[in-house]
Design an enzyme around this catalytic site. Structure first.
Site, PDB file in Angstrom:
ATOM      1  N   ASP A  75       0.824  -1.212   0.000  1.00 55.87           N
ATOM      2  CA  ASP A  75       0.000   0.000   0.000  1.00 55.87           C
ATOM      3  C   ASP A  75       0.850   1.250   0.000  1.00 55.87           C
ATOM      4  OD1 ASP A  75      -2.791  -0.100  -0.123  1.00 55.87           O
ATOM      5  OD2 ASP A  75      -2.956  -0.809   1.949  1.00 55.87           O
ATOM      6  N   LYS A  87      -0.507  -0.628  -4.212  1.00 54.47           N
ATOM      7  CA  LYS A  87      -1.955  -0.372  -4.184  1.00 54.47           C
ATOM      8  C   LYS A  87      -2.173   1.074  -3.768  1.00 54.47           C
ATOM      9  CE  LYS A  87      -4.900  -2.224  -0.995  1.00 54.47           C
ATOM     10  NZ  LYS A  87      -5.418  -1.006  -0.334  1.00 54.47           N
ATOM     11  N   GLU A  97      -5.245   4.088  -3.040  1.00 54.49           N
ATOM     12  CA  GLU A  97      -6.658   4.433  -2.848  1.00 54.49           C
ATOM     13  C   GLU A  97      -7.001   5.674  -3.666  1.00 54.49           C
ATOM     14  OE1 GLU A  97      -7.795   4.865   1.281  1.00 54.49           O
ATOM     15  OE2 GLU A  97      -6.966   2.904   1.818  1.00 54.49           O
ATOM     16  N   GLU A 110     -13.936  -2.095  -1.802  1.00 56.66           N
ATOM     17  CA  GLU A 110     -14.158  -2.304  -0.363  1.00 56.66           C
ATOM     18  C   GLU A 110     -15.536  -1.812   0.059  1.00 56.66           C
ATOM     19  OE1 GLU A 110     -10.930  -1.160   2.231  1.00 56.66           O
ATOM     20  OE2 GLU A 110     -12.157  -1.455   4.029  1.00 56.66           O
TER      21      GLU A 110
HETATM   22  O1  KIV Z   1      -4.797  -2.016   4.150  1.00 59.87           O
HETATM   23  C1  KIV Z   1      -5.449  -3.026   3.909  1.00 59.87           C
HETATM   24  O2  KIV Z   1      -5.342  -4.059   4.595  1.00 59.87           O
HETATM   25  C2  KIV Z   1      -6.376  -2.992   2.782  1.00 59.87           C
HETATM   26  C3  KIV Z   1      -7.309  -4.133   2.617  1.00 59.87           C
HETATM   27  C4  KIV Z   1      -8.383  -4.081   3.619  1.00 59.87           C
HETATM   28  C5  KIV Z   1      -7.831  -4.204   1.231  1.00 59.87           C
HETATM   29  O3  KIV Z   1      -6.382  -2.055   2.062  1.00 59.87           O
END
Ligand code: KIV
Length: 273
Positions: free
Chosen positions: A92, A122, A124, A191
């Site tokens: 992330d 990833k 957002e 989500e």
């Molecule tokens: O940070 C995380 O664990 C997530 C998942 C819930 C998809 O983004």
């Protein structure tokens, strides 16, 4: 208990996730934040391991995902990358590292790829950060999008309730999902949105969708490891299935250890030099 383990031991790549969608094989994804747990999860046959910024909650003990830093994410991801022999490791981008300044976003993305050895990121958000995502993908970094409930925006929403129940928000989500595909994202997390909307998005995209609280029609599912193993307490949304009660098991083991130390039962003669 039924189990599944793919016979295919090749490294999972973004390309193979696309093939899985085409042949309708569901994609499994779970979070991990350290070498030991990532090794177990990888050896069990997980397709994708996410070093999620949920580490802010379950590792650092913060109330939201906002405080975790880029340095902290890189530190955690390093261990996971070393453990993952088969699973694709997605990391992330933490809050503030990708928010409307494409040059700075690319710098942060490159740090995660270089220093942690991540295989994909990833991020957002939708149209608001399209330029950032484009710049990162143009630099050769695979990006997984994340729409619906975006925990980094909790202060904007004010609640963790289901998103996109109203027409305006669901239309924006669908158009953001199509935009992410056009920009070159290789997958998108959905989500906490209505199952019918997740189905519509999944059917509209060529790239895989990975759901959490988004019903059964997405191309894959993701959960937070501490939640599905029953380590975290006091968090039980409807979408969460607990596969173990590790909190009780660990608690019992630790209590037994304390008792053995106090009673001089541990260590015994065979446990010394
Ligand atoms: O940070 C995380 O664990 C997530 C998942 C819930 C998809 O983004």
């Amino acid at each position: 208990m039924s189990t599944y383990k793919s016979e295919d031991q090749r490294k999972v790549t973004t390309h193979r996730l696309a093939e899985m969608k085409q042949r309708k094989e569901k994609i499994s994804m779970l979070t991990a934040y350290d070498y030991s747990m990532a090794s177990i999860i990888d050896q069990a046959g997980m397709d994708v391991i996410l070093v999620g910024d949920s580490a802010s909650n379950v590792i650092c003990g913060n109330v939201t995902t906002l405080p975790i830093t880029l340095d902290e994410m890189i530190f955690l991801a390093k261990g996971v990358v070393k453990a993952a022999k088969r699973a694709l490791v997605v990391v992330d981008m933490p809050f503030g590292s990708c928010s409307g300044n494409p040059r700075m976003s690319l710098e942060a993305a490159i740090r995660i790829m270089k220093e942690a050895g991540a295989e994909a990121l990833k991020i957002e958000g939708g149209v608001e950060i399209a330029e950032d995502i484009k710049k990162i993908i143009d630099a050769g970094i695979p990006v997984m999008g994340h729409l619906g409930l975006m925990p980094q925006s909790i202060n904007k929403y004010g609640t963790y309730t289901v998103r996109a129940k109203e027409d305006a928000e669901s239309e924006k989500l669908l158009s953001d999902a199509k935009l992410l595909e056009e920009l070159g994202c290789f997958a998108v997390v959905l989500e906490k949105i209505p199952a019918q909307l997740a189905k519509q998005v999944t059917e509209s995209l060529k790239i895989p969708t990975i759901g959490i609280g988004a019903g059964q029609h997405t191309d894959g599912q993701v959960l937070v490891m501490q939640d599905m193993l029953g380590i975290s307490q006091g968090f039980s949304p409807r979408f969460l299935r607990r596969y173990a009660d590790l909190n009780s098991i660990i608690n019992m083991a630790v209590q037994q250890y304390i008792s053995d130390v106090k009673s001089c039962d541990f260590p015994n003669e065979n446990e010394q030099y």
